[in-house]
Design a protein around this motif. Structure first.
Motif, PDB file in Angstrom:
ATOM      1  N   GLY A   1      14.396  -2.873  17.206  1.00 57.91           N
ATOM      2  CA  GLY A   1      14.926  -1.597  17.337  1.00 57.91           C
ATOM      3  C   GLY A   1      13.682  -0.435  16.738  1.00 57.91           C
ATOM      4  N   THR A   2      13.871   0.750  17.422  1.00 56.97           N
ATOM      5  CA  THR A   2      13.069   1.812  17.043  1.00 56.97           C
ATOM      6  C   THR A   2      14.014   2.859  16.883  1.00 56.97           C
ATOM      7  OG1 THR A   2      11.181   2.985  17.388  1.00 56.97           O
ATOM      8  CG2 THR A   2      12.233   2.264  19.333  1.00 56.97           C
ATOM      9  N   GLY A   3      13.787   4.001  15.905  1.00 60.68           N
ATOM     10  CA  GLY A   3      14.335   5.185  16.047  1.00 60.68           C
ATOM     11  C   GLY A   3      13.827   6.398  15.338  1.00 60.68           C
ATOM     12  N   LEU A   4      14.381   7.374  15.331  1.00 61.72           N
ATOM     13  CA  LEU A   4      13.886   8.539  14.597  1.00 61.72           C
ATOM     14  C   LEU A   4      15.037   9.300  13.779  1.00 61.72           C
ATOM     15  CD1 LEU A   4      11.630  10.634  14.824  1.00 61.72           C
ATOM     16  CD2 LEU A   4      12.871  12.054  16.258  1.00 61.72           C
ATOM     17  N   GLU A   5      14.630   9.464  12.541  1.00 57.82           N
ATOM     18  CA  GLU A   5      15.739  10.199  11.674  1.00 57.82           C
ATOM     19  C   GLU A   5      15.219  11.600  11.350  1.00 57.82           C
ATOM     20  OE1 GLU A   5      16.506   8.660   7.689  1.00 57.82           O
ATOM     21  OE2 GLU A   5      16.881   6.743   8.519  1.00 57.82           O
ATOM     22  N   GLN A   6      16.132  12.734  11.535  1.00 59.20           N
ATOM     23  CA  GLN A   6      15.827  14.093  11.146  1.00 59.20           C
ATOM     24  C   GLN A   6      16.776  14.716  10.245  1.00 59.20           C
ATOM     25  OE1 GLN A   6      13.363  15.770  12.704  1.00 59.20           O
ATOM     26  NE2 GLN A   6      13.987  17.396  11.214  1.00 59.20           N
ATOM     27  N   LYS A   7      16.131  15.074   9.033  1.00 66.31           N
ATOM     28  CA  LYS A   7      17.029  15.585   8.108  1.00 66.31           C
ATOM     29  C   LYS A   7      17.620  16.817   8.543  1.00 66.31           C
ATOM     30  CE  LYS A   7      15.456  13.572   3.809  1.00 66.31           C
ATOM     31  NZ  LYS A   7      16.130  14.106   2.429  1.00 66.31           N
ATOM     32  N   LEU A   8      18.986  17.135   8.255  1.00 67.10           N
ATOM     33  CA  LEU A   8      19.894  18.386   8.604  1.00 67.10           C
ATOM     34  C   LEU A   8      19.714  19.010   7.095  1.00 67.10           C
ATOM     35  CD1 LEU A   8      22.583  16.840  10.762  1.00 67.10           C
ATOM     36  CD2 LEU A   8      20.076  17.784  11.308  1.00 67.10           C
ATOM     37  N   THR A   9      19.982  18.250   6.177  1.00 66.53           N
ATOM     38  CA  THR A   9      20.010  18.728   4.740  1.00 66.53           C
ATOM     39  C   THR A   9      19.227  18.057   3.577  1.00 66.53           C
ATOM     40  OG1 THR A   9      22.040  17.849   3.692  1.00 66.53           O
ATOM     41  CG2 THR A   9      22.135  19.879   5.151  1.00 66.53           C
ATOM     42  N   SER A  10      19.310  18.154   2.563  1.00 72.65           N
ATOM     43  CA  SER A  10      18.464  17.487   1.657  1.00 72.65           C
ATOM     44  C   SER A  10      19.052  16.062   1.602  1.00 72.65           C
ATOM     45  CB  SER A  10      18.469  17.994   0.133  1.00 72.65           C
ATOM     46  OG  SER A  10      19.640  18.252  -0.151  1.00 72.65           O
ATOM     47  N   ASN A  11      20.259  15.967   1.935  1.00 72.38           N
ATOM     48  CA  ASN A  11      20.953  14.356   1.818  1.00 72.38           C
ATOM     49  C   ASN A  11      21.484  14.230   3.154  1.00 72.38           C
ATOM     50  OD1 ASN A  11      21.985  15.980  -1.180  1.00 72.38           O
ATOM     51  ND2 ASN A  11      21.110  13.913  -1.164  1.00 72.38           N
TER      52      ASN A  11
END
Length: 204
Positions: free
Chosen positions: A161-171
């Protein structure tokens, strides 16, 4: 005198805030993606073109995962993850198989388990690109047009698998992920799976 005290207090607070901001932004990007996490996912789940006698099994998958990541250097993370999900909509039909069997069979997917290792690269403290590799186990069932139920069948194999994480807040973060799973063949039938998921997670 009172105004002088207020000005000194305001300057002190501003200086403290600037120092804290500098310390936060000076943090290595990978550190922002370290620690335990839990997430919920939903998306498209599709068996490969050759699975189930050439009939695609397509539906919606809902599930979740837990994981733990550590920072290795300034931008790299490594971690482990365990997940579970279910295909909540979708089935496909196979058959009949004349002359011996005139029935058709409705095939449906059951639970989907996986355990994976993960490596990521933090472009910034808010954006992480990652890849994963691990083991997956699926179950699926069938019901004949004559009404006979066939118990859950299981198979397991390699998941990439491959993916992207994008923070919306600090947590809190949002993610998008593509996964390919190659299960063991069923006779001469190629048995693979494609999943395109989105999700929301919390890192503690």
């Amino acid at each position: 005198m009172r105004n002088s005290i207020l000005i000194v207090a305001a300057v002190t607070c501003l200086a403290g805030a600037q120092t804290a901001f500098a310390q936060e932004t000076g943090q290595a990007p990978a550190q922002a993606f370290a620690g335990p996490r839990v997430e919920a996912t939903i998306g498209l789940d599709q068996s490969g073109d050759d699975a189930f006698f050439g009939n695609e099994l397509t539906g919606m998958r809902a599930g979740g995962a837990v994981g733990y990541d550590v920072a290795v250097g300034k931008r790299v993370t490594i971690g482990v993850e365990a997940g579970i999900g279910w295909m909540v909509t979708g089935n496909t039909k196979i058959g009949p198989f004349p002359p011996r069997d005139t029935n058709t069979y409705a095939m449906s997917a059951g639970r989907d388990l996986d355990v994976s290792g993960r490596i990521g690269y933090a472009f910034s403290p808010s954006t992480l690109l990652y890849g994963k590799v691990g083991w997956a186990d699926q179950s699926y069932g069938a019901r004949s047009s004559a009404g006979k139920e066939y118990g859950d069948k299981k198979s397991n194999g390699l998941r990439l698998g491959t993916g992207l994480e994008q923070k919306l807040t600090s947590n809190v973060y949002a993610k998008a992920e593509y996964r390919y799973t190659r299960y063991g063949d069923v006779g001469n039938i190629k048995n693979d799976r494609h999943q395109l998921l989105t999700g929301i997670g919390v890192r503690f």
